[in-house]
Design a protein around this motif. Structure first.
Motif, short mmCIF file in Angstrom:
data_model
loop_
_atom_site.label_atom_id
_atom_site.label_comp_id
_atom_site.label_asym_id
_atom_site.label_seq_id
_atom_site.Cartn_x
_atom_site.Cartn_y
_atom_site.Cartn_z
N GLU A 1 -10.46 1.32 9.61
CA GLU A 1 -10.46 0.04 10.32
C GLU A 1 -11.09 -1.07 9.50
N GLN A 2 -10.64 -2.29 9.78
CA GLN A 2 -11.33 -3.46 9.24
C GLN A 2 -12.24 -4.03 10.32
N ASN A 3 -11.88 -3.70 11.57
CA ASN A 3 -12.67 -4.18 12.70
C ASN A 3 -13.87 -3.25 12.89
N ASP B 1 -4.53 4.57 10.45
CA ASP B 1 -4.72 3.58 9.39
C ASP B 1 -4.57 2.17 9.96
N GLU B 2 -5.69 1.53 10.17
CA GLU B 2 -5.73 0.18 10.72
C GLU B 2 -4.81 -0.02 11.92
N PRO B 3 -5.05 0.74 12.98
CA PRO B 3 -4.16 0.67 14.14
C PRO B 3 -4.21 -0.67 14.86
N GLY C 1 -13.90 -0.61 4.87
CA GLY C 1 -14.02 -1.18 3.53
C GLY C 1 -13.06 -2.34 3.41
N SER C 2 -13.24 -3.14 2.37
CA SER C 2 -12.42 -4.34 2.27
C SER C 2 -11.03 -4.01 1.72
N ASN C 3 -10.17 -5.00 1.63
CA ASN C 3 -8.80 -4.81 1.17
C ASN C 3 -8.77 -4.20 -0.23
N GLY C 4 -7.94 -3.22 -0.38
CA GLY C 4 -7.76 -2.61 -1.70
C GLY C 4 -8.85 -1.63 -2.08
N ALA C 5 -9.74 -1.28 -1.14
CA ALA C 5 -10.85 -0.39 -1.47
C ALA C 5 -10.38 1.05 -1.67
N GLY C 6 -9.26 1.42 -1.04
CA GLY C 6 -8.75 2.79 -1.21
C GLY C 6 -8.68 3.58 0.09
N LYS C 7 -8.74 2.89 1.23
CA LYS C 7 -8.72 3.58 2.53
C LYS C 7 -7.36 4.27 2.77
N THR C 8 -6.29 3.48 2.61
CA THR C 8 -4.96 4.04 2.82
C THR C 8 -4.70 5.19 1.84
N THR C 9 -5.13 4.99 0.60
CA THR C 9 -4.92 6.04 -0.41
C THR C 9 -5.60 7.34 0.02
N THR C 10 -6.80 7.23 0.60
CA THR C 10 -7.51 8.42 1.05
C THR C 10 -6.72 9.16 2.13
N GLN D 1 -6.24 3.60 -11.49
CA GLN D 1 -6.98 4.54 -10.65
C GLN D 1 -7.39 3.87 -9.35
N ALA D 2 -7.16 4.55 -8.23
CA ALA D 2 -7.49 3.98 -6.92
C ALA D 2 -8.71 4.65 -6.30
N LEU D 3 -8.87 5.95 -6.50
CA LEU D 3 -10.04 6.64 -5.97
C LEU D 3 -10.82 7.27 -7.13
#
Ligand SMILES: Nc1ncnc2c1ncn2[C@@H]1O[C@H](COP(=O)(O)OP(=O)(O)OP(=O)(O)O)[C@@H](O)[C@H]1O
Ligand SMILES: [Mg+2]
Lengths: 291, 245
Positions: free
Chosen positions: B202-204, B169-171, B44-53, B25-27
């Motif tokens: 973003e991570q920035n 997504d993290e441009p 959010g940090s790596n693997g948090a689910g941003k891309t999945t959202t 489960q990712a989200l």
């Protein structure tokens, strides 16, 4: 010397046919990452359909081209929607799709045995025996016609893939399907379309073959292998790559006759395949992406 | 930075979605919304689910639970490739261009959907005025562009569909600092000059909150904190976790 010229001309003419059958296989692989073993069955079936149209209905094989293209396009789309769609793709699902498409080929082959027996068939028209002269060498007219049709087909395909929105979308789906979805391409529909076009090219190859060679239910097997060799040699980068791959194979086969005993010439495509896979796994002419 | 915001339904309203990759489960019941004309950032940090959202919103991943609404209309019954027709687009993580096609072809295909197809010339002009440099690269294969050029091309492609909601997504990932600023400038301009609604992953965090109205912090597939950019910048725990101050 005369022999060398004669073999060279026949190699070029043969390369046209090789390109058509190889492009059918290459297009499907390039977009769907599936090696369509049923291609062999399609080539064979199209030869029989062409033969039937000619012997029963008196339709000239060249006039049957539109019929073959449409019939096998529909067959390809149905095959995709009915079966191939459910198969896993790419490296992970390779074995399952190979087995299944191999099975479909076997069914087609056995169907042909049942319907037409294992005897060799050939299409004879009143112009089958005509020949024309190229550079002072006499060449069967039908081989020249096959070559011209092949070149026209490849040119049309090239224009379709590089100039039309639909063609560009096919290339986009091959290179990155998710990005296709994002811009609004119905990827599944384009997979079906591609499978249809590839199958229809296989059908055309079968028709062209039937106008120059005799065939039986096992026909198509050798053509499948050769198509595979051409795709490996030429890459999926472009129609030009495929044509170059076809030329290499056709020349190697033709000139092998001069130096190898005849029972070994059939192995030329195998040897070429192995040599290329070992030395240049990326193909002789470029990319493995449909560009 | 203040927005009128609340008239009509939100442009994007994600409600309690769950997404799985196979068994993983990712989200876990994620909710967020973006109002018309807003820039909202999801950090959010790596693997948090941003891309999945973002992928779930674009239709590339199917939620097993919850609802995603665009301008009040549920997307769950709308097929993935039809969402761009409504005005949703995504500039994906890692650009995801078509490498063996040239810049022009990449851009033109951005206008594939019926709504955008008739405006190709006009949209191309707009993209080239935003990124004059891309015009010189028209006939170059996208795969051979530099990272910054690829990002411009990816943003250009997204704009070609004439979106109402654009998701990034993290441009700024992998770009030199000067290009990072350029990308943020571009996003800011698209929002302020053209009124585009933006969801920005973003991570920035500092840069993202500079141009965003509001932000969400995602952690292991759930929204942990949300607030205006000001509130998030002032939040001590966020400052230590994501800004290192
Ligand atoms: N294709 C996939 N198959 C299996 N698990 C995946 C897949 N993609 C993502 N995941 C998992 O889902 C979770 C969320 O991933 P996601 O890519 O959405 O994170 P993210 O916040 O975008 O991270 P990043 O900042 O690294 O891009 C992660 O645990 C990840 O391992
Ligand atoms: Mg990500």
């Amino acid at each position: 010397m005369e022999e060398v010229v004669r073999l060279g001309i026949s190699a070029v003419l043969l390369a046209g046919l090789y390109s058509v059958m190889a492009y059918g296989l290459g297009l499907i692989y390039g977009v769907l990452r599936i090696v369509n073993l049923a291609h062999a069955g399609v080539i064979m079936a199209a030869a029989y359909v062409t033969w039937l149209l000619h012997s029963r209905l008196g339709i000239d094989p060249y006039l049957a081209i539109p019929v073959i293209l449409v019939v096998f396009f529909i067959f390809g789309v149905l095959l995709y929607k009915g079966v191939v769609r459910f198969l896993p793709r790419g490296a992970a699902g390779g074995v399952q799709s190979l087995l299944l498409l191999f099975g479909i080929w076997l069914v087609m082959r056995n169907g042909a045995y049942l319907l037409f027996s294992g005897n060799d068939r050939a299409i004879r028209t009143e112009y089958s025996t005509h020949s024309i002269s190229i550079f002072g060498t006499s060449v069967a007219q039908s081989r020249v016609v096959v070559f011209v049709i092949a070149v026209l087909t490849l040119a049309a395909l090239h224009l379709f893939l590089t100039r039309t929105y639909t063609g560009k979308a096919i290339r986009a789906v091959a290179q990155n399907p998710d990005s296709g979805t994002i811009v609004g391409v119905n990827v599944e529909r384009f997979y079906a379309l591609t499978f249809g076009i590839g199958t229809s090219l296989g059908g055309l190859a079968g028709l062209l073959l039937a106008t120059i060679f005799a065939f039986n239910p096992t026909s198509g097997a050798v053509e499948l292998l050769k198509s595979f060799v051409v795709v490996v040699l030429g890459g999926l980068g472009s129609v030009v790559g495929i044509a170059l791959g076809a030329l290499v194979l056709a020349f190697a086969e033709s000139y092998a006759i001069l130096i190898l005993p005849s029972y070994l010439t059939a192995a030329v495509s195998f040897v070429l395949l192995v040599v290329v896979l070992v030395l240049r796994p990326g193909g002789l002419f470029g990319q493995r992406v449909l560009a | 930075m203040v927005n009128s915001g609340t008239q009509g339904p939100p442009v994007l309203d994600i409600e309690d979605i769950e997404v799985f990759y196979g068994d993983a489960q990712a989200l876990f019941g994620l909710s967020l919304n973006v109002q018309r004309g807003e820039v909202v950032t999801l950090v959010g940090s790596n693997g948090a689910g941003k891309t999945t959202t973002l992928r779930a919103t674009a239709g590339l991943q199917r939620p097993t639970k919850g609802d995603i609404r665009f301008e009040g209309k549920s997307l769950m019954k709308i097929r993935p490739h039809e969402r761009v027709e409504l005005g949703i687009t995504l500039v994906p993580e890692g650009r995801e261009l078509w490498p063996q096609m040239n810049v022009k072809e990449n851009l033109e295909l951005g206008a594939f959907c019926g709504r955008a197809r008739g405006h190709v010339a006009e949209s191309l002009d707009r993209v080239f005025s935003l990124f004059p440099h891309l015009k010189d690269r028209c006939n170059q294969m996208a795969g051979s562009l530099s990272g910054g050029e690829q990002q411009m091309c990816a943003i250009g492609r997204a704009l070609m569909s004439r979106p109402r909601l654009i998701m990034f997504d993290e441009p700024s990932l992998g770009l030199a600092p000067i290009l990072v600023s350029q990308v943020f400038d571009t996003i800011h301009r698209l929002h302020s000059e053209e009124g585009l609604t933006v969801l920005l992953v973003e991570q920035n965090l500092t840069k993202a909150l500079e141009i965003a109205d509001r932000g969400y912090v995602i952690e292991t597939g759930m929204i942990k904190t949300e607030g205006t950019s000001r509130q998030l910048l002032d939040d001590a725990s966020i400052r230590s976790a994501y800004l290192g101050i």
